[in-house]
Design a protein around this motif. Structure first.
Motif, mmCIF file in Angstrom:
data_model
loop_
_atom_site.group_PDB
_atom_site.id
_atom_site.type_symbol
_atom_site.label_atom_id
_atom_site.label_comp_id
_atom_site.label_asym_id
_atom_site.label_seq_id
_atom_site.Cartn_x
_atom_site.Cartn_y
_atom_site.Cartn_z
ATOM 1 N N PHE A 1 -4.144 -6.529 -3.310
ATOM 2 C CA PHE A 1 -4.530 -5.279 -3.914
ATOM 3 C C PHE A 1 -4.220 -3.989 -3.080
ATOM 4 C CE2 PHE A 1 -7.766 -8.470 -5.514
ATOM 5 C CZ PHE A 1 -7.346 -8.212 -7.142
ATOM 6 N N GLY A 2 -3.695 -3.201 -4.084
ATOM 7 C CA GLY A 2 -3.343 -2.018 -3.470
ATOM 8 C C GLY A 2 -4.217 -0.992 -2.711
ATOM 9 N N LYS A 3 -4.240 -0.494 -1.823
ATOM 10 C CA LYS A 3 -5.489 0.429 -1.107
ATOM 11 C C LYS A 3 -5.426 1.881 -2.090
ATOM 12 C CE LYS A 3 -5.724 -2.449 2.456
ATOM 13 N NZ LYS A 3 -6.521 -3.603 1.932
ATOM 14 N N PRO A 4 -6.908 2.343 -1.912
ATOM 15 C CA PRO A 4 -7.001 3.347 -2.733
ATOM 16 C C PRO A 4 -6.149 4.678 -2.178
ATOM 17 C CG PRO A 4 -9.106 2.561 -1.897
ATOM 18 C CD PRO A 4 -7.763 1.640 -1.430
ATOM 19 N N PRO A 5 -5.533 4.769 -1.247
ATOM 20 C CA PRO A 5 -4.641 6.049 -0.870
ATOM 21 C C PRO A 5 -3.186 5.739 -1.684
ATOM 22 C CG PRO A 5 -5.641 5.391 1.118
ATOM 23 C CD PRO A 5 -6.074 4.484 0.138
ATOM 24 N N LEU A 6 -2.974 4.376 -1.724
ATOM 25 C CA LEU A 6 -1.411 4.177 -2.474
ATOM 26 C C LEU A 6 -1.888 4.466 -3.889
ATOM 27 C CD1 LEU A 6 1.334 3.347 -2.266
ATOM 28 C CD2 LEU A 6 0.666 0.872 -2.283
ATOM 29 N N LEU A 7 -2.946 4.020 -4.350
ATOM 30 C CA LEU A 7 -3.284 4.060 -5.660
ATOM 31 C C LEU A 7 -3.280 5.534 -6.077
ATOM 32 C CD1 LEU A 7 -4.444 2.870 -8.691
ATOM 33 C CD2 LEU A 7 -6.464 3.048 -7.610
ATOM 34 N N ALA A 8 -3.987 6.549 -5.326
ATOM 35 C CA ALA A 8 -3.903 7.885 -5.520
ATOM 36 C C ALA A 8 -2.519 8.434 -5.666
ATOM 37 C CB ALA A 8 -4.900 8.326 -4.819
ATOM 38 N N ASP A 9 -1.868 7.989 -4.612
ATOM 39 C CA ASP A 9 -0.571 8.632 -4.339
ATOM 40 C C ASP A 9 0.453 8.195 -5.442
ATOM 41 O OD1 ASP A 9 1.679 10.097 -2.909
ATOM 42 O OD2 ASP A 9 2.607 7.925 -2.643
ATOM 43 N N VAL A 10 0.515 7.103 -5.863
ATOM 44 C CA VAL A 10 1.282 6.381 -7.005
ATOM 45 C C VAL A 10 1.023 6.798 -8.478
ATOM 46 C CG1 VAL A 10 2.732 4.452 -7.748
ATOM 47 C CG2 VAL A 10 2.368 4.694 -5.540
ATOM 48 N N LEU A 11 -0.151 6.542 -8.739
ATOM 49 C CA LEU A 11 -0.676 6.466 -10.027
ATOM 50 C C LEU A 11 -1.709 7.710 -10.400
ATOM 51 C CD1 LEU A 11 -1.269 2.748 -10.961
ATOM 52 C CD2 LEU A 11 0.820 4.187 -11.682
ATOM 53 N N GLY A 12 -2.066 8.086 -9.169
ATOM 54 C CA GLY A 12 -2.871 9.488 -9.453
ATOM 55 C C GLY A 12 -4.458 9.216 -9.959
ATOM 56 N N VAL A 13 -4.914 8.095 -9.651
ATOM 57 C CA VAL A 13 -6.145 7.639 -10.091
ATOM 58 C C VAL A 13 -7.044 7.041 -9.064
ATOM 59 C CG1 VAL A 13 -5.727 7.350 -12.641
ATOM 60 C CG2 VAL A 13 -5.587 5.569 -11.068
ATOM 61 N N THR A 14 -8.352 6.820 -9.189
ATOM 62 C CA THR A 14 -9.053 6.434 -8.193
ATOM 63 C C THR A 14 -9.604 4.949 -8.395
ATOM 64 O OG1 THR A 14 -11.188 7.383 -8.992
ATOM 65 C CG2 THR A 14 -10.095 8.615 -7.145
#
Length: 169
Positions: free
Chosen positions: A84-97
């Motif tokens: 699973f992608g980590k939250p900081p990567l998720l925020a950086d790439v897809l802009g969501v939490t």
């Protein structure tokens, strides 16, 4: 600049994609969402933001009731082992939490880093229900318009038939 809910809805209007909006308390899991959205007709999304061992990024969108065998899916897609992608990567790439992951988040992937995988069974529904970049509402789109949205963002989804033995359900 990342899209937020308002900018996403503006883009849907610009592209003449009709939608319905249903407000509800914040939800962080599929089970929590069901409490507030089970009455809404159509297919409901479960979304997995994944990273493979070669640092490839994947957004897998399936029916909310589906269990996915990540190892089997990785083999089928020719990807390395998934995590699973980590939250900081998720925020950086897809802009969501976490809790707000949605297929609509590809609008924020302007570098096209994410490969989009969509469940054929989800698209079999006339209407698809997902978050509008935040987990305090559910937006309802026609499944054909959802595909048009993906293509408008430059993301061609890979449609996978999860009913052919790939999942564990």
């Amino acid at each position: 600049m990342l899209h937020d809910r308002r900018r996403l809805l503006d883009r849907l209007d610009e592209w003449s994609i009709p939608f319905e909006m249903h407000e509800h308390p914040a939800v962080f899991t599929v089970d929590e969402a069901r409490v507030h959205t089970a009455h809404i007709p159509g297919g409901h999304c479960k979304n997995l933001f994944l990273k493979d061992k070669r640092d490839g990024l994947w957004l897998v969108t399936v029916l909310d009731r589906r269990r996915v065998d990540l190892n089997g899916l990785a083999k089928r897609l020719g990807a390395g082992r998934f995590s699973f992608g980590k939250p900081p990567l998720l925020a950086d790439v897809l802009g969501v939490t976490p809790g707000a992951v949605t297929p609509l988040a590809v609008i924020n992937d302007d570098r096209h880093r994410v490969r989009l995988i969509v469940d054929h069974g989800l698209l079999a529904f006339d209407r698809v229900n997902c978050h509008p970049l935040e987990n305090t509402a559910t937006v309802v789109l026609n499944s054909a318009d959802l595909l048009r949205f993906f293509r408008g963002t430059g993301h061609e989804p890979q449609v996978v038939d999860f009913d052919d033995g790939l999942d564990l359900a």
